[in-house]
Write a protein that holds these residues in place. Structure first.
Motif, mmCIF file in Angstrom:
data_model
loop_
_atom_site.group_PDB
_atom_site.id
_atom_site.type_symbol
_atom_site.label_atom_id
_atom_site.label_comp_id
_atom_site.label_asym_id
_atom_site.label_seq_id
_atom_site.Cartn_x
_atom_site.Cartn_y
_atom_site.Cartn_z
ATOM 1 N N ALA A 7 0.828 -1.206 0.000
ATOM 2 C CA ALA A 7 0.000 0.000 0.000
ATOM 3 C C ALA A 7 0.865 1.259 0.000
ATOM 4 O O ALA A 7 0.565 2.243 -0.696
ATOM 5 N N TYR A 8 1.964 1.218 0.751
ATOM 6 C CA TYR A 8 2.813 2.404 0.822
ATOM 7 C C TYR A 8 3.558 2.635 -0.485
ATOM 8 O O TYR A 8 3.802 3.779 -0.872
ATOM 9 N N THR A 9 3.915 1.568 -1.178
ATOM 10 C CA THR A 9 4.565 1.727 -2.482
ATOM 11 C C THR A 9 3.639 2.463 -3.446
ATOM 12 O O THR A 9 4.058 3.377 -4.163
ATOM 13 N N ALA A 10 2.364 2.075 -3.452
ATOM 14 C CA ALA A 10 1.395 2.761 -4.314
ATOM 15 C C ALA A 10 1.240 4.219 -3.915
ATOM 16 O O ALA A 10 1.230 5.124 -4.764
ATOM 17 N N ALA A 11 1.141 4.474 -2.610
ATOM 18 C CA ALA A 11 0.981 5.845 -2.129
ATOM 19 C C ALA A 11 2.179 6.704 -2.493
ATOM 20 O O ALA A 11 2.030 7.872 -2.893
ATOM 21 N N SER A 12 3.371 6.119 -2.376
ATOM 22 C CA SER A 12 4.578 6.900 -2.655
ATOM 23 C C SER A 12 4.709 7.219 -4.138
ATOM 24 O O SER A 12 5.220 8.275 -4.513
ATOM 25 N N LEU A 13 4.249 6.318 -5.008
ATOM 26 C CA LEU A 13 4.265 6.600 -6.443
ATOM 27 C C LEU A 13 3.367 7.794 -6.747
ATOM 28 O O LEU A 13 3.756 8.705 -7.492
ATOM 29 N N LEU A 14 2.173 7.817 -6.152
ATOM 30 C CA LEU A 14 1.237 8.921 -6.380
ATOM 31 C C LEU A 14 1.782 10.229 -5.832
ATOM 32 O O LEU A 14 1.578 11.296 -6.421
ATOM 33 N N ARG A 15 2.491 10.150 -4.714
ATOM 34 C CA ARG A 15 2.998 11.361 -4.075
ATOM 35 C C ARG A 15 4.263 11.889 -4.759
ATOM 36 O O ARG A 15 4.384 13.094 -5.024
#
Length: 444
Positions: A370-378
């Motif tokens: 989940a954090y990998t996805a969030a970091s890509l968006l950010r």
């Protein structure tokens, strides 16, 4: 091939040591102050508290706090040297067990003395490391009964409850918490599960308490990225990430995948951050196990994120339904982005999953996805909409989704002393690849 880089001026408080490409014998370890008792258990615990030594397994928890928690439970505690290195981008723990097993065992004995433990375990999945640890125990019998326990190499096998479960004869799979191992661990006893690098730094502090801050504020890192080989080295906290990117051979990095698979993606601006746990956490990333994969020119962060989550989905323990479905959904969305076939709601779905899934599994694997996805968006907000209609050139050249090994780093070669002692001179004259490390500015 992974190259070992070492500082030009060797420090007596170095985990990397003077000869990192050769397995250290008991005699060589004793000659440099190993198996010494410059500080007794109570005094050593105070030194560790004063130095602020953090665990090197990924969470960065204060080592002295974990030691005291086990000590204060009473009973007959157990100590475990955890060398099961699940992060594909990290090699430091397997190298350490192959090259400096006595340093780890020394730290395990000191940890036992501080906690009152009556037995110890070395937990690993690398057969080569296991053989060298067993030989080290034969070379220098431990005052603490120590058993080597091997397991299959998986991402979750090194999670502390999985470690306890495997040592107790079960599968190396995480369990729900509480209780945590310090409360009820191996055989029901209070258990300290400590990363092998943490134990190595405990042993160095015991022998050289006057260097406690330097020992605590230096760390092993595994650097990879681009087409250049990976690098294992030891650096002080405070070194800019950009300096490490240049050292690894990716000076023009567009960002990095941080902390193995747990620190997420950062952009090029973040490379000016210092290698320091609190500074990285404040910036929304993490040092984790000290593994950093730098994004070379021509590398697309979407593909890197897809590879990372693909690895996590494949490594799921498959005992939590939300983890299986959650990591699978994130993987499929990122694969579709990389292929240029994602729907217009992909960014919204990734955002929703990144907010709602963390904390819902028995271990941190789902959180990492989940954090990998969030970091890509950010970190790379413009990339997702640009990948909706067709892939970029880098993603188009990406190997087939699910192909293994794209994030894996090889363990550096470490010459076995038992072999080198009998090998012809010409076979032992050339060590494995290593080269001096340029002077790095940071906290000494």
């Amino acid at each position: 091939m992974t190259t070992i880089r070492h500082p030009t001026a060797q420090s007596p408080g170095s985990v990397l040591g003077a000869a990192p490409d050769v397995t250290e014998s008991a005699a060589a370890y004793r000659a440099t102050g190993g198996y010494a008792d410059a500080a007794g258990p109570d005094e050593l615990l105070r030194h560790l508290e004063a130095s602020g030594l953090r665990g090197r397994g990924g969470a960065g928890f204060p080592a002295a706090v974990k030691l005291r928690a086990v000590r204060e439970r009473g009973g007959a505690p157990v100590v475990v040297a955890n060398g099961e290195e699940g992060e594909p981008g990290s090699v430091k723990d397997r190298w350490l067990l192959r090259a400096r097993p006595h340093l780890v065992l020394d730290g395990l004995v000191h940890a036992a003395a501080m906690t009152g433990a009556v037995r110890g375990y070395v937990y690993l999945s690398d057969p080569e490391a296991g053989a060298r640890v067993r030989r080290a125990l034969a070379e220098h019998p431990s005052p603490l009964p120590v058993e080597v326990v091997e397991t299959a190499h998986t991402y979750v096998a090194g999670e502390e409850s999985a470690v306890v479960r495997r040592i107790d004869g079960g599968p190396a799979l995480p369990t729900a918490k509480p209780p945590r191992p310090f409360e009820k661990g191996v055989g029901g006893a209070p258990t300290l599960v400590a990363n092998v690098e943490t134990l190595a730094r405990i042993a160095l502090t015991a022998a050289r308490p006057g260097l406690r801050e330097r020992i605590a504020d230096t760390t092993l890192v595994t650097l990879s990225g681009g087409t250049t080989g990976a690098v294992l080295t030891e650096v002080p906290y405070g070194v800019p990430l950009r300096t490490l990117a240049a050292l690894q051979g990716t000076p023009d990095a567009a960002g990095a995948l941080m902390g193995g698979l747990f620190g997420g993606l950062v952009d090029a601006r973040a490379l000016d951050l210092p290698l320091e746990p609190d500074a990285l956490a404040a910036a929304g990333t993490a040092l984790g196990c000290g593994a950093m994969r730098f994004l070379a020119a021509g590398t697309c962060p979407v593909s890197v994120a897809a590879d990372a989550v693909g690895h996590l989905a494949a490594e799921s323990a498959r005992q939590c339904g939300v983890c299986v479905s959650g990591t699978g959904a994130i993987r499929d969305a990122l694969d579709a982005l990389a292929a240029g076939s994602a729907g217009p709601d992909t960014a919204a779905r990734l955002h929703r999953w990144s907010q709602g899934l963390p904390g819902r599994g028995a271990c941190g694997l789902l959180d990492a996805a989940a954090y990998t996805a969030a970091s890509l968006l950010r970190a790379f907000p413009d990339l997702v909409p640009h990948h909706l209609d067709l892939p970029c050139a880098a993603c188009a050249a990406r190997p087939q989704a699910g192909a293994p090994g794209r994030l894996t780093v090889a363990v550096p070669e470490v010459m076995d002393v038992a072999v080198s002692a009998t090998a012809p001179a010409e076979a032992t004259a050339t060590p494995t690849a290593r080269s001096p490390l340029p002077a790095l500015k940071g906290t000494p």
